[in-house]
Design a protein around this motif. Sequence first.
Motif, mmCIF file in Angstrom:
data_model
loop_
_atom_site.group_PDB
_atom_site.id
_atom_site.type_symbol
_atom_site.label_atom_id
_atom_site.label_comp_id
_atom_site.label_asym_id
_atom_site.label_seq_id
_atom_site.Cartn_x
_atom_site.Cartn_y
_atom_site.Cartn_z
ATOM 1 N N GLN A 105 0.837 -1.201 0.000
ATOM 2 C CA GLN A 105 0.000 0.000 0.000
ATOM 3 C C GLN A 105 0.867 1.244 0.000
ATOM 4 O O GLN A 105 0.562 2.232 -0.665
ATOM 5 N N PHE A 106 1.922 1.182 0.782
ATOM 6 C CA PHE A 106 2.812 2.339 0.871
ATOM 7 C C PHE A 106 3.427 2.650 -0.480
ATOM 8 O O PHE A 106 3.436 3.807 -0.927
ATOM 9 N N HIS A 107 3.920 1.614 -1.132
ATOM 10 C CA HIS A 107 4.588 1.849 -2.415
ATOM 11 C C HIS A 107 3.649 2.395 -3.480
ATOM 12 O O HIS A 107 4.059 3.150 -4.341
ATOM 13 N N ASN A 108 2.383 1.995 -3.387
ATOM 14 C CA ASN A 108 1.417 2.496 -4.361
ATOM 15 C C ASN A 108 0.653 3.689 -3.831
ATOM 16 O O ASN A 108 -0.569 3.723 -3.849
ATOM 17 N N SER A 109 1.361 4.650 -3.358
ATOM 18 C CA SER A 109 0.720 5.850 -2.805
ATOM 19 C C SER A 109 1.708 6.992 -2.953
ATOM 20 O O SER A 109 2.891 6.755 -3.192
ATOM 21 N N PRO A 110 1.224 8.205 -2.840
ATOM 22 C CA PRO A 110 2.132 9.351 -2.910
ATOM 23 C C PRO A 110 3.374 9.164 -2.047
ATOM 24 O O PRO A 110 4.482 9.422 -2.491
ATOM 25 N N SER B 109 -6.105 -1.881 -3.420
ATOM 26 C CA SER B 109 -7.096 -1.237 -2.549
ATOM 27 C C SER B 109 -8.199 -2.253 -2.314
ATOM 28 O O SER B 109 -8.295 -3.242 -3.048
ATOM 29 N N PRO B 110 -9.002 -2.042 -1.298
ATOM 30 C CA PRO B 110 -10.123 -2.944 -1.052
ATOM 31 C C PRO B 110 -10.909 -3.261 -2.330
ATOM 32 O O PRO B 110 -11.225 -4.410 -2.588
ATOM 33 N N TYR B 111 -11.186 -2.243 -3.144
ATOM 34 C CA TYR B 111 -11.857 -2.478 -4.422
ATOM 35 C C TYR B 111 -11.225 -3.652 -5.165
ATOM 36 O O TYR B 111 -11.885 -4.577 -5.605
#
Lengths: 191, 191
Positions: A105-110, B109-111
């Motif tokens: 999640q971290f890597h795929n975020s700003p 993401s949850p989606y």
Amino acid sequence: MAKPEKRDEIVRAALELIAEHGFHGAPMAMIAAKAGVGAGTIYRYFENKDVLINELYSDLEERLCAVVMEDYSLEQPIRERFIHLGTAILCYCISNPLDFRFLEQFHNSPYGVVHRRDKLFGKTDQKDVYRELFEEGLAQHVVKQLPIVMLFALAFGPLIAVARDHILGFVILDEALIGETIAACWDGLRR
Amino acid sequence: MAKPEKRDEIVRAALELIAEHGFHGAPMAMIAAKAGVGAGTIYRYFENKDVLINELYSDLEERLCAVVMEDYSLEQPIRERFIHLGTAILCYCISNPLDFRFLEQFHNSPYGVVHRRDKLFGKTDQKDVYRELFEEGLAQHVVKQLPIVMLFALAFGPLIAVARDHILGFVILDEALIGETIAACWDGLRR
DNA sequence: TAAAACGGAATGAACGTTCATTCTTGTATA
DNA sequence: TATACAAGAATGAACGTTCATTCCGTTTTA
């Protein structure tokens, strides 16, 4: 009393909630509740949510790095070193699913993009074991003549994909499958 | 006036904002402004934000599928078909960076997890070109004897990683590099 | 002109953060 | 040893902001 104990509880709660429900689904109040701590207390240890998340990331990176470097020997040939590193990473990911989900999640975020940019253009650090390994591989002509970044992608892309599938329950990785995965990555990399 | 025109503007605005700033950074008011539309108007076309995002995803999936299937021939040998599909996907990703960034965020993401689960256990659809290809590859003993899910991972893990690096500007993929990437993926896959 | 589409201010829920207050711990005093 | 006090840590109700969604007056369409 023990100060770092409370800090660690907060970080652990944040990890669990974010890994499971994403950044959205982890409000500070919930993190506080899960950590068994008042909402305001978090702000005694972390300036704000962003700082908390970034410190959590650093903690994980450090842990991962330590695990991966265990028993790593520069004496061995390129292929063996690659297999050691790949196996260590994959094993870590599948036996620490929360860590893995958070890192993804971290890597795929700003956050992640900024971090990555800083890393590539900034000061060198631990992760350079890989760079070093690939550069040596290039020099010895044992891996494909491609930009280093692409060697990274070929090596870790599949690992991450496989780890995710395992964690989501789409495959069950046993020791044999792990070995075959790493071997397949090497097949993609080698000349 | 033209009804679908407005819908498309909204979807396009949502795509741009989410791709660039994440789900967080794309409030409905901003999407409305970017689409040149009142905030309330969005709700004439989409029940709520989740529905908007899911329809956006479906739109993209459909587009990607169409591109990938173009000139795809079942007559060709496995390897050639794989190269065709891989090249098509990679080319699509790097020439539609917004689409790619959105899809990445969606999947992480949850989606995305829900969607993926539905897909694996639910009804079959377009994406089965791959499944079909891999199954044939397994039967003919031209690819490694591994679970299909892992073949997916080996094939697309690197593609996605490479595409991301290109879009973030860490490599510049020309036609030659694209070819070498796909070839490397095949090396990882083939027996 | 009736009906449908539209815009954007209004609404209320949810969130990150703050701060006045309470609790805890360690030290000084007698 | 018992008591008073200081200083820092912890708390959680309250605040201000942001956001998705609704509502209603206006505009467009047929």
